[in-house]
Design an enzyme around this catalytic site. Sequence first.
Site, PDB file in Angstrom:
ATOM      1  N   GLY A 145      -3.022   2.660  -2.987  1.00 24.94           N
ATOM      2  CA  GLY A 145      -4.229   3.456  -3.166  1.00 24.94           C
ATOM      3  C   GLY A 145      -5.119   2.979  -4.283  1.00 24.94           C
ATOM      4  O   GLY A 145      -6.266   2.606  -4.059  1.00 24.94           O
ATOM      5  N   CYS A 167      -1.196  17.285   9.769  1.00 25.08           N
ATOM      6  CA  CYS A 167      -1.766  18.522   9.235  1.00 25.08           C
ATOM      7  C   CYS A 167      -1.135  18.766   7.873  1.00 25.08           C
ATOM      8  O   CYS A 167      -0.087  18.214   7.553  1.00 25.08           O
ATOM      9  CB  CYS A 167      -1.535  19.714  10.166  1.00 25.08           C
ATOM     10  SG  CYS A 167       0.177  20.244  10.328  1.00 25.08           S
ATOM     11  N   GLN A 206     -15.206   5.156  -0.681  1.00 23.39           N
ATOM     12  CA  GLN A 206     -13.887   4.680  -0.270  1.00 23.39           C
ATOM     13  C   GLN A 206     -13.922   3.199   0.075  1.00 23.39           C
ATOM     14  O   GLN A 206     -13.298   2.760   1.037  1.00 23.39           O
ATOM     15  CB  GLN A 206     -13.330   5.511   0.887  1.00 23.39           C
ATOM     16  CG  GLN A 206     -12.699   6.809   0.402  1.00 23.39           C
ATOM     17  CD  GLN A 206     -11.537   7.254   1.263  1.00 23.39           C
ATOM     18  OE1 GLN A 206     -10.649   6.482   1.588  1.00 23.39           O
ATOM     19  NE2 GLN A 206     -11.543   8.515   1.632  1.00 23.39           N
ATOM     20  N   GLN A 237       0.852  -1.186   0.000  1.00 22.37           N
ATOM     21  CA  GLN A 237       0.000   0.000   0.000  1.00 22.37           C
ATOM     22  C   GLN A 237       0.897   1.249   0.000  1.00 22.37           C
ATOM     23  O   GLN A 237       1.896   1.267  -0.711  1.00 22.37           O
ATOM     24  CB  GLN A 237      -0.976  -0.012   1.183  1.00 22.37           C
ATOM     25  CG  GLN A 237      -2.346  -0.573   0.848  1.00 22.37           C
ATOM     26  CD  GLN A 237      -3.203   0.352  -0.014  1.00 22.37           C
ATOM     27  OE1 GLN A 237      -2.793   1.452  -0.393  1.00 22.37           O
ATOM     28  NE2 GLN A 237      -4.394  -0.105  -0.335  1.00 22.37           N
ATOM     29  N   GLY A 253     -11.255   4.803   4.505  1.00 23.13           N
ATOM     30  CA  GLY A 253     -12.624   5.300   4.447  1.00 23.13           C
ATOM     31  C   GLY A 253     -13.195   5.686   5.792  1.00 23.13           C
ATOM     32  O   GLY A 253     -14.124   6.504   5.873  1.00 23.13           O
ATOM     33  N   ARG A 273     -16.306  -3.127  11.388  1.00 26.27           N
ATOM     34  CA  ARG A 273     -15.764  -1.811  11.036  1.00 26.27           C
ATOM     35  C   ARG A 273     -16.674  -0.689  11.533  1.00 26.27           C
ATOM     36  O   ARG A 273     -16.192   0.347  11.991  1.00 26.27           O
ATOM     37  CB  ARG A 273     -15.564  -1.705   9.525  1.00 26.27           C
ATOM     38  CG  ARG A 273     -14.370  -2.489   9.017  1.00 26.27           C
ATOM     39  CD  ARG A 273     -14.191  -2.310   7.527  1.00 26.27           C
ATOM     40  NE  ARG A 273     -12.925  -2.873   7.076  1.00 26.27           N
ATOM     41  CZ  ARG A 273     -12.508  -2.840   5.815  1.00 26.27           C
ATOM     42  NH1 ARG A 273     -13.260  -2.261   4.884  1.00 26.27           N
ATOM     43  NH2 ARG A 273     -11.350  -3.379   5.477  1.00 26.27           N
TER      44      ARG A 273
END
EC number: 4.2.1.49
Length: 555
Positions: free
Chosen positions: A491, A409, A263, A130, A178, A201
Amino acid sequence: MTTPANPRLPIHAAHGTELTARSWQTEAPLRMLMNNLDPENAERPEDLVVYGGTGRAARSWEAYDALVRTLTTLGDDETMLVQSGKPVGVMRTHEWAPRVLIANSNLVGDWANWEEFRRLEDLGLTMYGQMTAGSWIYIGTQGILQGTFETFAAVADKRFGGTLAGTITVTAGLGGMGGAQPLAVTMNDGVVICVECDPERIRRRIDHRYLDVEAPSLEAAVALAVEARDERRPLSIGLLGNAAEVLPRILETEVPVDIVTDQTSAHDPLYYLPVGVPFEEWAARREADPEGFTKEARASMAAHVRAMVELQDRGAEVFDYGNSIRDEARKGGYDRAFEFPGFVPAYIRPLFCEGKGPFRWAALSGDPADIAATDRAILELFPANERLRKWITMAGERVHFQGLPARICWLGYGERHLAGLRFNEMVASGELKAPIVIGRDHLDCGSVASPYRETEGMLDGSDAIADWAVLNALVNTASGASWVSFHHGGGVGIGRSLHAGQVCVADGTDLAAQKIERVLTNDPGMGVIRHVDAGYDRAAEVARERGVRIPMSEG
């Protein structure tokens, strides 16, 4: 016959100041590897899977043991080489070199497809890394939260007067990525219905305060959403179901939906649940007939995306959130799949032109007070950035730490190195109890080639040019990053992306300060350069204003 328990589990990163490795420069990757596999973070730690379907931290348990063993003995003039989750060598280098170099999932072009990748994976020759799973800088759902917050804020600015208050969003997928969606929407004052086929989830997102409530039915979810919308009250609602069934039903109800995205793990058809397959049979069915399962999944994705396009036809703001669902739906026979845009060209590219992107850090002390101190430092460094202030304040109040305390951030060129240097000073002065690791997602302004996501629709048509991701890895290695990674397929799936990552360790030393200044200047600088080269005027302005050298502009 039962499988014997794995004595390594559960895995938790060490906290505090006592070293297991020989220095903080090697203790940091050791702790972050373990942090990726903390049960608070990893979706299936028993399989070494961190997030994103099959995104792993290590190729096998034998490889994991060798990684841990090597990191504990690695010297400050040595570099460990990791080939798809397995340590394959230790080289003598120098103190400015990365302590770890990682290459995950990379395949030659004609072989870069899921079928060949899985064949090689079954032979034990590779693993799917990933983006931050195999590069050991995953910090849980918060890792994507601010990017998702920024995306929905951009949607609000574009269509809804700067706020999502009074709007309803419909999306699906509450996994590692997601799971950020419900909180990102409510942070922007909106209402969201999140469809998820895995009840665990939904429970986990509620426990971690990313999701407010679960509705027992679509009708109940719609009623809750409409009531909250009418009151302009933020609310996130989880709904157990299959998105390929639920979204067409939403069309039938004629509920006024304002925003639609997705997602789910559409990047890998084996991890998208087809209509008609019971959740309990998912794993067995995909293993028994992966080719047939893929065909079923793509047909369901076609139905899912058809509903998204029809909602767009009715006036909703619809976008692909970077999971390749449009391409998979097209392969499933739906010709209108690309009639809505990806989120980067729609909302994020102007930020990329300024070298802005995800800047994350984790406290190796394990003490949340260290993150609180760094939050204050960020606000002091950038007092004029109102959106950053809003984010840091809300994150401090609402974000649940997973594993080691961490924060993220978005900062730009000329900002990231200031934050890194301040953190290093705080370690040196004792304001922080232990060093800080500073990294980012591979989703960044100058570190990825991904024509269905970060580089979709580039002005000059350079969507698939991957030289930029390679240059990013090389410049971060040359600049002194503590570990550097280069991956394929994160992704959006195998065959669709190449991308690089870096991590620096702020251990309070003068050497760390020199490295941090270079890496955290040059890394976002690659984003400015990449977008100047593609013809973006704003990137050219940033380069001129902030002194980024562009040789082709100097003649």
